[in-house]
Scaffold this active site. Structure first.
Site, PDB file in Angstrom:
ATOM      1  N   LYS A  79      33.371  51.030  24.060  1.00  0.00           N
ATOM      2  CA  LYS A  79      32.799  49.731  24.375  1.00  0.00           C
ATOM      3  C   LYS A  79      32.981  48.796  23.182  1.00  0.00           C
ATOM      4  O   LYS A  79      32.799  49.205  22.022  1.00  0.00           O
ATOM      5  CB  LYS A  79      31.316  49.893  24.713  1.00  0.00           C
ATOM      6  CG  LYS A  79      30.619  48.629  25.177  1.00  0.00           C
ATOM      7  CD  LYS A  79      29.168  48.943  25.557  1.00  0.00           C
ATOM      8  CE  LYS A  79      28.423  47.739  26.108  1.00  0.00           C
ATOM      9  NZ  LYS A  79      27.049  48.085  26.540  1.00  0.00           N
ATOM     10  N   SER A 149      25.613  46.817  30.947  1.00  0.00           N
ATOM     11  CA  SER A 149      26.621  46.023  30.275  1.00  0.00           C
ATOM     12  C   SER A 149      27.888  46.788  29.915  1.00  0.00           C
ATOM     13  O   SER A 149      28.886  46.204  29.496  1.00  0.00           O
ATOM     14  CB  SER A 149      26.031  45.422  28.994  1.00  0.00           C
ATOM     15  OG  SER A 149      25.648  46.448  28.080  1.00  0.00           O
ATOM     16  N   SER A 173      22.341  50.154  30.602  1.00  0.00           N
ATOM     17  CA  SER A 173      23.723  49.672  30.535  1.00  0.00           C
ATOM     18  C   SER A 173      24.793  50.747  30.538  1.00  0.00           C
ATOM     19  O   SER A 173      25.965  50.437  30.660  1.00  0.00           O
ATOM     20  CB  SER A 173      23.899  48.787  29.298  1.00  0.00           C
ATOM     21  OG  SER A 173      23.193  47.579  29.457  1.00  0.00           O
TER      22      SER A 173
END
Length: 513
Positions: A79, A149, A173
């Protein structure tokens, strides 16, 4: 089967036995990225040269008899909040244009030491402050949201562009996009996986964990990440644990808590049916189902926002004043709302969390884990902003997606999301298993046992979208009674709880507990 389709465990065995080389694995993943990236846009950057160099090094080491473990030569994504020396960490935001990390984050360094080949950085909702990741789309349907997210990480894994990826989880997330994209997502116990070198959203709620295709893969990746890190003040020394679940499916003696409140309130009927069938499957494997009552539910949303909003605003204080126009509108509004909260609001949220953690600890003394939906509905259409429930109450899409995942962040307990079915539109449904602090092994054991019954989802690239009913892969509906009666009264959300105002969401924190 193409090399990119192998799970981590399968790829590790293929590398160990020299039936597939790391170079073949990485090249297959990069070819897959080239095919799906224009449509899915999961990556902020693809590090092809770096990945190929790592794969060649892995081949050389293996030829010399050096084997670093199950992640040696395995293609992975990170990420874009996770620092890798020399690469940009943009947090998918214009605020970070031109930024390059000077050093590796702890988790990136540990994966590199394990021989992992980084194929790219994956998109996040800007600074992890959202639940949809609008830069990418769902791996199962391009007109549906990816979730967030860590949406880019979930989509990359689901699409076969990476064998696994790391995400972060402040309110759900990792688990939300895992559920929406039909992959496994693990939020470890708070403090188990170090966050040094990872861009923060809210430091007291942030977690780092893996997104994988199978539960066994999640165990393999987790083992490479754990360990005390003095540069992370929240890092907690933990006893050495073999996280890899055994081959059996016998869950005899395992006590599975089934919530009688909160987790099945305002949940789509197809999601509820699929999760209850999955819970029934755990019972068939030997687990004993125990009714549990989730404590302090009226304070969950207010406490989550009362902690996250001011902590996020404090982190962004300087750039919010200097370059506010570089933030996306949704994120800027939330950051500005954080300036309205007082120290008293924040302290009341801290107080509520302390009491909530103790209440959950008491609840978890009676069971080994809790099983519930990960999210109350499957992936919505891109651009949809609200959900209207059967009783007429309205909830924003982000609030709906975070509602069932936030308690594990507030209490710090581990939570594992596993795919358990498809809705009528062919979209994945997730069940989360939550356990005691540092009880990841129990979650992984249960999730793996469920997975081995053959009810787990295959990847979207190998499954036709069919209008089948809820449940996993066409299983017949269970005839056993629901664990909790479905006609129990539904809770109505108050106007204050639906409001986006920072002060409104704190209504009730100061009331007697």
């Amino acid at each position: 089967m193409q090399p990119y389709e192998l799970t981590v465990a399968e790829a590790a065995e293929a590398v160990r036995t020299r039936t597939v080389s790391p170079v073949e694995l990485v090249n297959s993943a990069l070819e897959r990225i080239a095919r799906v990236q224009p449509r899915l846009r999961a990556f902020t950057a693809v590090t092809a040269d770096r990945a190929r160099a790592t794969a060649r090094q892995a081949e050389t080491e293996l030829a010399e008899g050096i084997h670093r473990g199950p992640l040696h030569g395995i293609p992975a994504g990170l990420k874009d909040l996770i620092d890798v020396a020399g690469l940009p960490t943009t947090a998918s935001s214009r605020v970070r244009n031109g930024h390059r990390a000077q050093t590796d984050s702890t988790v990136a360094a540990r994966l590199a030491s394990a021989g992992t080949a980084l194929v790219g950085k994956t998109h996040t909702h800007e600074f992890a402050y959202g639940l949809t990741t609008p830069q990418t789309v769902n791996a199962w349907h391009p007109e549906r949201v990816a979730g967030g997210s860590s949406g880019g990480s979930a989509v990359a894994v689901a699409a076969g562009a990476a064998a696994f990826a790391l995400g972060t989880d402040t309110g759900g997330s990792i688990r939300v996009p895992a559920a929406l994209n039909g992959v496994v997502g693990l939020k470890p116990t708070y403090g188990l996986v170090p966050r040094h070198g990872v861009t923060s959203l809210a430091w007291s709620l942030d977690h780092v964990g893996p997104l994988t295709r199978t539960v066994e893969d999640a165990a393999l990746v987790l083992a490479a990440l754990v360990g005390h890190e003095p540069r992370d003040p929240a890092s907690t020394p933990a006893p050495a644990v073999d996280y890899r679940p055994g081959p059996g499916t016998d869950l005899t003696g395992l006590r599975v808590g089934v919530p009688g409140n909160y987790y099945f309130d305002h949940v789509d009927p197809e999601v509820e049916a699929a999760v209850r069938r999955a819970i029934g499957r755990l019972e068939e494997l030997g687990a004993r189902l125990v009714d549990v009552e989730i404590p302090m539910t009226r304070y969950i949303r207010a406490t989550q926002w009362g902690l996250m909003v001011p902590e996020a605003t404090a982190y962004h204080e300087r750039t919010l004043r200097e370059v506010p126009d570089l933030y996306g509108t949704d994120v800027r509004v939330l950051l500005e709302a954080g300036e309205l909260l007082s120290a008293g609001d924040y302290l009341r949220a801290q107080r509520a969390r302390t009491l909530m953690r103790q209440a959950w600890q008491d609840m978890l003394e009676a069971v080994d884990l809790i099983a519930a939906p990960t999210v109350p509905l499957t992936a919505v259409n891109v651009g949809r902003t609200s959900v209207t429930w059967g009783d007429g109450s309205v909830e924003s899409v982000p609030e709906a997606y975070v509602r069932l995942s936030a308690p594990a962040n507030l209490t710090g307990v581990p939570s594992l999301s596993v795919p358990v079915g498809l809705d009528a539109a062919g979209l994945p449904i997730g069940m989360q298993l939550m356990g005691r602090p540092f009880g990841e092994a129990a979650l992984l054991r249960a999730g793996h046992a469920y997975e081995r019954t053959g009810t787990a989802l295959g990847p979207p690239r190998n499954r036709p979208r069919s209008p089948g009913g809820p449940g996993a892969g066409g299983r017949r509906p269970s005839r056993r009674r629901p664990v909790v009666a479905p006609n129990r009264p539904r809770r109505r959300w108050s106007r204050a709880s639906r409001c986006g105002c920072g002060r409104c969401v704190l209504v009730g924190i100061g009331a007697p507990m």
